[in-house]
Motif scaffolding. Structure first.
Motif, PDB file in Angstrom:
ATOM      1  N   LEU A 128      55.180  34.259  48.689  1.00  0.00           N
ATOM      2  CA  LEU A 128      53.929  34.934  48.372  1.00  0.00           C
ATOM      3  C   LEU A 128      54.110  36.004  47.293  1.00  0.00           C
ATOM      4  CD1 LEU A 128      50.944  35.328  48.897  1.00  0.00           C
ATOM      5  CD2 LEU A 128      51.554  36.811  50.819  1.00  0.00           C
ATOM      6  N   GLU A 129      55.208  36.706  47.336  1.00  0.00           N
ATOM      7  CA  GLU A 129      55.438  37.785  46.361  1.00  0.00           C
ATOM      8  C   GLU A 129      55.370  37.271  44.917  1.00  0.00           C
ATOM      9  OE1 GLU A 129      55.500  41.583  45.393  1.00  0.00           O
ATOM     10  OE2 GLU A 129      55.507  40.925  47.482  1.00  0.00           O
ATOM     11  N   ASP A 130      55.684  35.996  44.712  1.00  0.00           N
ATOM     12  CA  ASP A 130      55.598  35.401  43.370  1.00  0.00           C
ATOM     13  C   ASP A 130      54.171  35.420  42.830  1.00  0.00           C
ATOM     14  OD1 ASP A 130      58.298  34.819  43.524  1.00  0.00           O
ATOM     15  OD2 ASP A 130      57.984  32.717  44.085  1.00  0.00           O
ATOM     16  N   TRP A 131      53.181  35.529  43.703  1.00  0.00           N
ATOM     17  CA  TRP A 131      51.775  35.481  43.296  1.00  0.00           C
ATOM     18  C   TRP A 131      51.165  36.858  43.051  1.00  0.00           C
ATOM     19  CZ3 TRP A 131      49.378  31.256  41.714  1.00  0.00           C
ATOM     20  CH2 TRP A 131      49.987  30.026  42.001  1.00  0.00           C
ATOM     21  N   ARG A 132      51.893  37.924  43.342  1.00  0.00           N
ATOM     22  CA  ARG A 132      51.327  39.274  43.194  1.00  0.00           C
ATOM     23  C   ARG A 132      50.840  39.534  41.758  1.00  0.00           C
ATOM     24  NH1 ARG A 132      51.469  43.977  46.117  1.00  0.00           N
ATOM     25  NH2 ARG A 132      53.007  43.111  47.537  1.00  0.00           N
ATOM     26  N   THR A 133      51.623  39.163  40.773  1.00  0.00           N
ATOM     27  CA  THR A 133      51.243  39.406  39.370  1.00  0.00           C
ATOM     28  C   THR A 133      49.967  38.651  39.009  1.00  0.00           C
ATOM     29  OG1 THR A 133      53.554  39.741  38.798  1.00  0.00           O
ATOM     30  CG2 THR A 133      52.064  39.284  36.984  1.00  0.00           C
ATOM     31  N   VAL A 134      49.855  37.418  39.466  1.00  0.00           N
ATOM     32  CA  VAL A 134      48.662  36.615  39.181  1.00  0.00           C
ATOM     33  C   VAL A 134      47.448  37.227  39.878  1.00  0.00           C
ATOM     34  CG1 VAL A 134      47.610  34.321  39.378  1.00  0.00           C
ATOM     35  CG2 VAL A 134      50.052  34.526  38.883  1.00  0.00           C
ATOM     36  N   LEU A 135      47.610  37.641  41.129  1.00  0.00           N
ATOM     37  CA  LEU A 135      46.512  38.301  41.837  1.00  0.00           C
ATOM     38  C   LEU A 135      46.098  39.585  41.129  1.00  0.00           C
ATOM     39  CD1 LEU A 135      47.685  37.770  45.518  1.00  0.00           C
ATOM     40  CD2 LEU A 135      45.643  36.769  44.459  1.00  0.00           C
ATOM     41  N   ASP A 136      47.073  40.373  40.695  1.00  0.00           N
ATOM     42  CA  ASP A 136      46.768  41.604  39.951  1.00  0.00           C
ATOM     43  C   ASP A 136      45.990  41.293  38.677  1.00  0.00           C
ATOM     44  OD1 ASP A 136      47.930  43.443  41.728  1.00  0.00           O
ATOM     45  OD2 ASP A 136      49.890  43.342  40.736  1.00  0.00           O
ATOM     46  N   LEU A 137      46.408  40.247  37.966  1.00  0.00           N
ATOM     47  CA  LEU A 137      45.755  39.854  36.715  1.00  0.00           C
ATOM     48  C   LEU A 137      44.302  39.451  36.953  1.00  0.00           C
ATOM     49  CD1 LEU A 137      46.145  39.052  33.634  1.00  0.00           C
ATOM     50  CD2 LEU A 137      46.509  36.749  34.513  1.00  0.00           C
ATOM     51  N   VAL A 138      44.065  38.599  37.932  1.00  0.00           N
ATOM     52  CA  VAL A 138      42.696  38.142  38.225  1.00  0.00           C
ATOM     53  C   VAL A 138      41.836  39.305  38.711  1.00  0.00           C
ATOM     54  CG1 VAL A 138      41.299  36.622  39.690  1.00  0.00           C
ATOM     55  CG2 VAL A 138      43.386  35.745  38.610  1.00  0.00           C
ATOM     56  N   ALA A 139      42.389  40.165  39.555  1.00  0.00           N
ATOM     57  CA  ALA A 139      41.632  41.325  40.040  1.00  0.00           C
ATOM     58  C   ALA A 139      41.301  42.281  38.896  1.00  0.00           C
ATOM     59  CB  ALA A 139      42.423  42.046  41.131  1.00  0.00           C
ATOM     60  N   ALA A 140      42.252  42.511  37.998  1.00  0.00           N
ATOM     61  CA  ALA A 140      42.004  43.410  36.860  1.00  0.00           C
ATOM     62  C   ALA A 140      40.958  42.822  35.921  1.00  0.00           C
ATOM     63  CB  ALA A 140      43.310  43.673  36.111  1.00  0.00           C
ATOM     64  N   ARG A 141      41.042  41.530  35.683  1.00  0.00           N
ATOM     65  CA  ARG A 141      40.058  40.860  34.820  1.00  0.00           C
ATOM     66  C   ARG A 141      38.670  40.962  35.445  1.00  0.00           C
ATOM     67  NH1 ARG A 141      41.726  35.008  33.993  1.00  0.00           N
ATOM     68  NH2 ARG A 141      43.454  36.008  32.935  1.00  0.00           N
ATOM     69  N   ASN A 142      38.574  40.745  36.750  1.00  0.00           N
ATOM     70  CA  ASN A 142      37.298  40.848  37.442  1.00  0.00           C
ATOM     71  C   ASN A 142      36.768  42.278  37.396  1.00  0.00           C
ATOM     72  OD1 ASN A 142      35.137  39.949  39.278  1.00  0.00           O
ATOM     73  ND2 ASN A 142      36.170  41.311  40.715  1.00  0.00           N
ATOM     74  N   SER A 143      37.630  43.249  37.543  1.00  0.00           N
ATOM     75  CA  SER A 143      37.237  44.654  37.503  1.00  0.00           C
ATOM     76  C   SER A 143      36.654  45.003  36.133  1.00  0.00           C
ATOM     77  CB  SER A 143      38.448  45.523  37.819  1.00  0.00           C
ATOM     78  OG  SER A 143      38.112  46.883  37.669  1.00  0.00           O
ATOM     79  N   ARG A 144      37.297  44.537  35.072  1.00  0.00           N
ATOM     80  CA  ARG A 144      36.793  44.795  33.717  1.00  0.00           C
ATOM     81  C   ARG A 144      35.448  44.114  33.500  1.00  0.00           C
ATOM     82  NH1 ARG A 144      42.089  43.870  32.366  1.00  0.00           N
ATOM     83  NH2 ARG A 144      41.616  41.807  31.571  1.00  0.00           N
ATOM     84  N   LEU A 145      35.313  42.871  33.984  1.00  0.00           N
ATOM     85  CA  LEU A 145      34.039  42.163  33.815  1.00  0.00           C
ATOM     86  C   LEU A 145      32.949  42.853  34.598  1.00  0.00           C
ATOM     87  CD1 LEU A 145      35.190  38.428  34.031  1.00  0.00           C
ATOM     88  CD2 LEU A 145      34.440  39.669  32.008  1.00  0.00           C
ATOM     89  N   GLY A 146      33.256  43.333  35.783  1.00  0.00           N
ATOM     90  CA  GLY A 146      32.274  44.020  36.602  1.00  0.00           C
ATOM     91  C   GLY A 146      31.800  45.319  35.974  1.00  0.00           C
ATOM     92  N   ALA A 147      32.711  45.974  35.238  1.00  0.00           N
ATOM     93  CA  ALA A 147      32.363  47.244  34.594  1.00  0.00           C
ATOM     94  C   ALA A 147      31.392  47.046  33.445  1.00  0.00           C
ATOM     95  CB  ALA A 147      33.636  47.932  34.088  1.00  0.00           C
ATOM     96  N   VAL A 148      31.381  45.844  32.873  1.00  0.00           N
ATOM     97  CA  VAL A 148      30.506  45.558  31.735  1.00  0.00           C
ATOM     98  C   VAL A 148      29.062  45.352  32.185  1.00  0.00           C
ATOM     99  CG1 VAL A 148      30.043  43.873  29.901  1.00  0.00           C
ATOM    100  CG2 VAL A 148      32.379  44.570  30.379  1.00  0.00           C
ATOM    101  N   ASP A 149      28.868  44.819  33.399  1.00  0.00           N
ATOM    102  CA  ASP A 149      27.521  44.492  33.887  1.00  0.00           C
ATOM    103  C   ASP A 149      26.622  45.677  33.962  1.00  0.00           C
ATOM    104  OD1 ASP A 149      28.240  41.924  33.985  1.00  0.00           O
ATOM    105  OD2 ASP A 149      28.541  41.825  36.153  1.00  0.00           O
TER     106      ASP A 149
END
Length: 149
Positions: A128-149
């Motif tokens: 599971l630890e191998d996926w932390r970076t990918v989860l961080d990336l998707v969460a950060a991308r979603n956070s940035r998109l949410g801030a634009v709305d």
């Protein structure tokens, strides 16, 4: 329950160890933790650039921990939990991955196929630890998109 951080999500995914889902269409019961890793690994191999699809594969099986005993509510419960953190696309894929409709949706078809194939005991799908970076990336991308709305 709405997950607020990647750390909370990681904790929930770790908690899937030793939890079992109902039998799949083609195979028997599986450990949810291993099933999540196998599903995500299959999607990474097939769609290496589509991080959201991979993450949907990783988190699609958390429903039984969120709503135990209510199998019909598992997809919606999982989708609701990850929507704020991982975005609407991941939530939609998780919510609809068991539905038989939308045959033209390639992403859902890929997720469904990986979900059924990812039921082999003893397959090494990483940790599971191998996926932390990918989860961080998707969460950060979603956070940035949410801030634009």
């Amino acid at each position: 329950m709405e997950l607020r951080s990647v750390e909370e999500l990681m904790d929930l995914l770790y908690a899937c160890r030793g939890s079992w889902d109902a039998p799949g269409l083609l195979r028997g019961r599986v450990d949810l933790h291993q099933h999540a890793l196998q599903t995500a690994a299959l999607l990474r191999r097939r769609r290496p650039a589509d991080k959201e699809l991979q993450v949907a594969g990783l988190v699609h099986a958390i429903g039984p921990l969120l709503r135990p005993g209510d199998a019909a509510a598992h997809p919606a419960g999982a989708a609701d939990a990850v929507r704020g953190l991982l975005g609407e696309r991941v939530a939609r894929l998780v919510r609809e991955h068991h539905r038989s409709g939308r045959p033209a949706d390639d992403d859902l078809a890929r997720l469904r196929q990986a979900d059924e194939e990812a039921r082999a005991p003893g397959v090494d799908a990483g940790v599971l630890e191998d996926w932390r970076t990918v989860l961080d990336l998707v969460a950060a991308r979603n956070s940035r998109l949410g801030a634009v709305d």
